[in-house]
Motif scaffolding. Structure first.
Motif, short mmCIF file in Angstrom:
data_model
loop_
_atom_site.label_atom_id
_atom_site.label_comp_id
_atom_site.label_asym_id
_atom_site.label_seq_id
_atom_site.Cartn_x
_atom_site.Cartn_y
_atom_site.Cartn_z
N TYR A 251 0.83 -1.21 0.00
CA TYR A 251 0.00 0.00 0.00
C TYR A 251 0.87 1.26 0.00
N ASP A 252 1.91 1.28 0.81
CA ASP A 252 2.80 2.44 0.86
C ASP A 252 3.47 2.68 -0.49
N PHE A 253 3.87 1.60 -1.15
CA PHE A 253 4.48 1.72 -2.48
C PHE A 253 3.49 2.31 -3.48
N LEU A 254 2.25 1.86 -3.41
CA LEU A 254 1.21 2.38 -4.31
C LEU A 254 0.94 3.85 -4.05
N GLU A 255 0.97 4.25 -2.78
CA GLU A 255 0.75 5.66 -2.44
C GLU A 255 1.83 6.55 -3.02
N GLU A 256 3.06 6.04 -3.06
CA GLU A 256 4.16 6.80 -3.66
C GLU A 256 3.91 7.01 -5.15
N LEU A 257 3.48 5.94 -5.83
CA LEU A 257 3.19 6.05 -7.26
C LEU A 257 1.97 6.93 -7.51
N ALA A 258 1.01 6.90 -6.58
CA ALA A 258 -0.20 7.70 -6.73
C ALA A 258 0.13 9.19 -6.75
N GLU A 259 1.18 9.56 -6.07
CA GLU A 259 1.59 10.97 -6.04
C GLU A 259 1.97 11.47 -7.43
N ASN A 260 2.43 10.55 -8.29
CA ASN A 260 2.80 10.90 -9.66
C ASN A 260 1.63 10.74 -10.63
N GLY A 261 0.46 10.35 -10.09
CA GLY A 261 -0.72 10.23 -10.93
C GLY A 261 -0.77 8.99 -11.79
N HIS A 262 0.07 7.98 -11.51
CA HIS A 262 0.12 6.78 -12.35
C HIS A 262 -1.01 5.82 -12.04
N LEU A 263 -1.42 5.79 -10.77
CA LEU A 263 -2.39 4.78 -10.35
C LEU A 263 -3.01 5.17 -9.03
N GLU A 264 -3.94 4.32 -8.58
CA GLU A 264 -4.51 4.47 -7.25
C GLU A 264 -4.72 3.09 -6.66
N ALA A 265 -4.52 2.97 -5.36
CA ALA A 265 -4.69 1.69 -4.69
C ALA A 265 -6.14 1.24 -4.81
N ALA A 266 -6.34 -0.05 -5.04
CA ALA A 266 -7.69 -0.61 -5.21
C ALA A 266 -8.13 -1.40 -3.99
N PHE A 267 -7.42 -1.24 -2.88
CA PHE A 267 -7.82 -1.88 -1.64
C PHE A 267 -7.52 -0.94 -0.48
N GLU A 268 -8.18 -1.19 0.64
CA GLU A 268 -7.92 -0.42 1.85
C GLU A 268 -7.27 -1.32 2.87
N LEU A 269 -6.42 -0.74 3.69
CA LEU A 269 -5.76 -1.53 4.72
C LEU A 269 -6.76 -1.89 5.81
N GLU A 270 -6.62 -3.12 6.29
CA GLU A 270 -7.48 -3.54 7.39
C GLU A 270 -7.02 -2.86 8.68
N GLU A 271 -8.00 -2.39 9.46
CA GLU A 271 -7.67 -1.73 10.72
C GLU A 271 -7.20 -2.74 11.75
N THR A 272 -6.17 -2.37 12.48
CA THR A 272 -5.71 -3.22 13.57
C THR A 272 -6.48 -2.86 14.83
N GLU A 273 -6.33 -3.69 15.86
CA GLU A 273 -7.04 -3.44 17.11
C GLU A 273 -6.61 -2.13 17.73
N ASP A 274 -5.34 -1.77 17.56
CA ASP A 274 -4.85 -0.51 18.13
C ASP A 274 -5.46 0.69 17.47
N GLU A 275 -5.85 0.53 16.18
CA GLU A 275 -6.40 1.65 15.43
C GLU A 275 -7.88 1.82 15.68
N GLU A 276 -8.54 0.76 16.14
CA GLU A 276 -9.98 0.81 16.33
C GLU A 276 -10.35 1.57 17.59
#
Length: 276
Positions: A251-276
């Motif tokens: 996901y982090d790699f895709l976000e870097e490429l997204a900054e250049n407008g090449h693509l967008e991630a097609a999935f979302e990261l699952e939330e961990t218990e710490d994030e909930e």
């Protein structure tokens, strides 16, 4: 002496059987994934770094858009990562295949490029338009043109319209069917309007920001996916593979490429218990 020899022989056979079983298990845990060109190959390598033990991923690079599905259908690889689901569905129809998509990863921002026009408003009647020769990408190209009101398609054409389904062509556009891998060459040859992917058009120094028409695929129906055979759907190996391709590292790699407008991630990261 006979007894000692017999014991030794049995021990050797048992050791050999154990060794054979170990080697087979190791081979079963190596998941070969066929892919073609960056950033797809880059993503396979990232997934290989994070896949859960005891599994490992081995990248198998191919040189065209046919080999990766043939290799998968023939069980030469465990999965491939080079296509969207509609492309796999067409392959299944043509080859009586059983390929299934298990994990969308990214959606390429693609469109039409022009060596002649700076904007689509400059489009002249009778312009040549280079589109892919395969069914799914031809449809994708035509749907982009329709979204900009450059053509009109028969509503009954379904998800995979062809040029034969064009009902209105007000600019009298002339369509050239060209293999996907040769579309960049069509741009270099001066064809007025050329469909292409960021992966290929980057070789001439262009990005989606340079496209005169861009696709809007909010539903990610053309997202690049991990593809396997149906018989492997419920295996632990598949679960590990899916998790690796949907990992924070990918996901982090895709976000870097997204900054250049090449693509967008097609999935979302699952939330961990710490994030909930």
């Amino acid at each position: 002496m006979f007894k000692k020899g017999l014991v030794a022989s049995i021990a050797a056979l048992m050791f050999g059987a154990t060794l054979s079983t170990t080697v087979t298990a190791q081979e079963d845990n190596v998941l070969k994934v066929a892919s073609h060109l960056p950033p797809m190959t880059d993503i396979v390598e990232i997934a290989a770094e994070v896949i859960a033990e005891p599994y490992t991923i081995e990248l198998v690079e191919v040189s065209d858009n046919i080999q990766y599905n043939e290799a998968l259908l023939n069980d030469e690889v465990y999965a491939n990562f080079a296509q969207h689901e509609p492309f796999a569905e067409i392959f299944n129809q043509e080859r009586d295949g059983d390929l299934v998509a298990i994990q969308p990863v990214y959606n390429a921002i693609l469109g039409f490029y022009s060596p002649v026009y700076d904007s689509i408003e400059e489009l002249e009647d009778g312009a040549e338009v280079a589109i892919p020769s395969d069914i799914t990408n031809e449809a994708r190209a035509l749907l982009i043109l329709e979204s900009y009101d450059l053509i009109e398609l028969d509503e009954e054409a379904g998800m995979f319209p062809t040029v034969d389904n064009i009902t209105e062509n007000p600019h009298n556009l002339e369509f050239l069917h060209i293999d996907l891998l040769n579309l960049t060459g069509a741009y270099e040859d001066g064809v007025e309007l050329v469909f292409n992917y960021p992966t290929y058009i980057t070789s001439v120094g262009l990005t989606p920001a340079d496209a005169v028409l861009r696709e809007d695929d909010e539903e990610f129906k053309f997202a690049i996916q991990v593809i396997i055979r149906e018989g492997n759907l419920d295996t632990d190996a598949t679960k590990a593979l899916q998790a690796a391709f949907a990992s924070p590292e990918v996901y982090d790699f895709l976000e870097e490429l997204a900054e250049n407008g090449h693509l967008e991630a097609a999935f979302e990261l699952e939330e961990t218990e710490d994030e909930e």
